[in-house]
Design a protein around this motif. Structure first.
Motif, PDB file in Angstrom:
ATOM      1  N   HIS A   1      27.287  49.873  32.041  1.00 35.77           N
ATOM      2  CA  HIS A   1      26.666  51.197  31.960  1.00 35.77           C
ATOM      3  C   HIS A   1      25.162  51.109  31.702  1.00 35.77           C
ATOM      4  N   ALA A   2      24.750  50.113  30.939  1.00 37.61           N
ATOM      5  CA  ALA A   2      23.318  49.941  30.704  1.00 37.61           C
ATOM      6  C   ALA A   2      22.582  49.637  32.000  1.00 37.61           C
TER       7      ALA A   2
ATOM      8  N   GLN B   1      20.253  40.693  28.094  1.00 33.83           N
ATOM      9  CA  GLN B   1      20.026  39.972  29.346  1.00 33.83           C
ATOM     10  C   GLN B   1      20.802  40.590  30.503  1.00 33.83           C
ATOM     11  N   GLY B   2      22.025  41.015  30.237  1.00 32.23           N
ATOM     12  CA  GLY B   2      22.865  41.530  31.315  1.00 32.23           C
ATOM     13  C   GLY B   2      22.660  42.995  31.622  1.00 32.23           C
ATOM     14  N   GLY B   3      22.373  43.794  30.593  1.00 33.24           N
ATOM     15  CA  GLY B   3      22.225  45.227  30.784  1.00 33.24           C
ATOM     16  C   GLY B   3      20.797  45.685  30.943  1.00 33.24           C
ATOM     17  N   GLY B   4      19.887  44.956  30.318  1.00 34.02           N
ATOM     18  CA  GLY B   4      18.480  45.274  30.477  1.00 34.02           C
ATOM     19  C   GLY B   4      17.926  46.328  29.552  1.00 34.02           C
TER      20      GLY B   4
ATOM     21  N   VAL C   1      22.602  54.627  25.594  1.00 33.06           N
ATOM     22  CA  VAL C   1      23.841  54.239  26.265  1.00 33.06           C
ATOM     23  C   VAL C   1      24.845  54.028  25.141  1.00 33.06           C
ATOM     24  N   GLY C   2      25.500  55.117  24.756  1.00 35.72           N
ATOM     25  CA  GLY C   2      26.361  55.091  23.580  1.00 35.72           C
ATOM     26  C   GLY C   2      27.748  54.569  23.864  1.00 35.72           C
TER      27      GLY C   2
ATOM     28  N   THR D   1      22.457  60.899  25.142  1.00 36.76           N
ATOM     29  CA  THR D   1      23.249  59.844  25.759  1.00 36.76           C
ATOM     30  C   THR D   1      23.247  59.999  27.277  1.00 36.76           C
ATOM     31  N   ALA D   2      23.364  58.887  27.951  1.00 36.31           N
ATOM     32  CA  ALA D   2      23.558  58.857  29.408  1.00 36.31           C
ATOM     33  C   ALA D   2      24.340  57.591  29.700  1.00 36.31           C
ATOM     34  N   TYR D   3      25.172  57.664  30.727  1.00 32.81           N
ATOM     35  CA  TYR D   3      26.093  56.555  30.961  1.00 32.81           C
ATOM     36  C   TYR D   3      26.051  56.002  32.385  1.00 32.81           C
TER      37      TYR D   3
END
Length: 279
Positions: free
Chosen positions: A67-68, A104-107, A42-43, A22-24
């Motif tokens: 976060h994404a 679309q927003g986080g990629g 991205v949990g 995980t990474a945020y």
């Protein structure tokens, strides 16, 4: 070039173990990628380890997007998978709407959702629309109030259901599967039977790969880590000690020194002061 779901599938086919972490945020994604992590998750665990909630349930789609975005900016090569939060995929329309907003927003490149055979219509719909989906079985944190925080699949009925759910998710189009807190022997059998990669967390070494939480592997919290986690470092303790030194040096006047300070030519400063005095 970023890894794809096909690269991850090829790793399983070649017998190569897969590392997922995980990474945020931007900095953690940079470090994870430098270390060679193949999949960054991205949990929704960010609700607990970053936002300080008691569970993952308060996490929203907007949280995941924020976060994404940070992780995508810090990562250039890893496959980035983003969790769908609690109750944001309760219906097909919910799932499509949530997936559209996050992709679309986080990629991110793929989404992960919790649940077994009951999630087959959702997995099938999203994959048909071009969204790579990773499943999640076993201890599913979004259902913790219903199933508890305990090992899953320990009796005949539960073990059978886990195998059937895993096969159903694969048939529906899932490109991979997370198995959490499942008996190692059962997880190994599921990994063998599935063509798609199976990533374990508390599920033994027989899985195709492993996933861990950033804060657990680095020892960022003083609290005892979950049984399935291993602390590979005690970064939290090191950070605390470093900050204690910082506090002490500021208090004593030992920091900053000339090395951490800028300077001005005495004549310039004197002239500036003289102009103020002359007013």
């Amino acid at each position: 070039m970023r890894r794809t779901i096909f690269d991850i599938r090829n790793m399983k086919a070649a017998g190569e173990k897969i590392t997922m972490l995980t990474a945020y945020d931007y900095s953690s994604a940079l470090i994870a990628e430098r270390a060679g992590v193949q999949i960054i998750l991205v949990g929704d665990s960010l609700g607990m380890v970053v936002h300080g909630h008691d569970t993952t349930l308060p996490v929203t789609v907007d949280d995941m997007i924020l976060h994404a975005r940070m992780v995508m900016r810090g990562s250039q090569e890893a496959l980035v998978v983003v969790d769908l939060p609690f109750m944001t995929y309760a219906t097909l329309q919910d799932a499509v709407t949530s997936a559209r907003k996050i992709m679309q927003g986080g990629g991110g490149q793929a989404l992960k959702l919790e649940g077994g055979a009951e999630m087959v219509p959702v997995v099938r719909k999203l994959t048909e629309m071009g969204v790579p989906v990773m499943g999640h079985l076993g201890l599913t944190p979004q259902s913790q109030h219903q199933i508890g925080l305990r090992v899953q699949g320990k009796d005949v009925r539960a073990a059978k259901k886990l195998i059937e759910d895993a096969l159903a998710l694969q048939e529906a189009g899932a490109f991979g599967l997370v198995l959490e807190v499942v008996p190692a022997e059962l997880a190994a059998i599921i990994s063998e039977r599935l063509d798609i990669p199976v990533i374990g967390i508390g599920a033994g070494a027989g899985c195709d790969g492993q996933v861990q939480v950033w804060h657990d592997v680095l020892g960022l919290f003083e609290e005892k880590s979950p049984r399935h986690a291993k602390r590979f470092a005690e970064i939290g303790a090191q950070m605390t000690e470093a900050l204690k030194v910082y506090v002490a040096e500021v208090s004593s006047g030992a920091f900053p020194t000339a090395a951490q300070s800028a300077s001005i030519k005495p004549e310039i400063l004197q002239e500036a002061l003289q102009q103020i005095t002359d007013r």
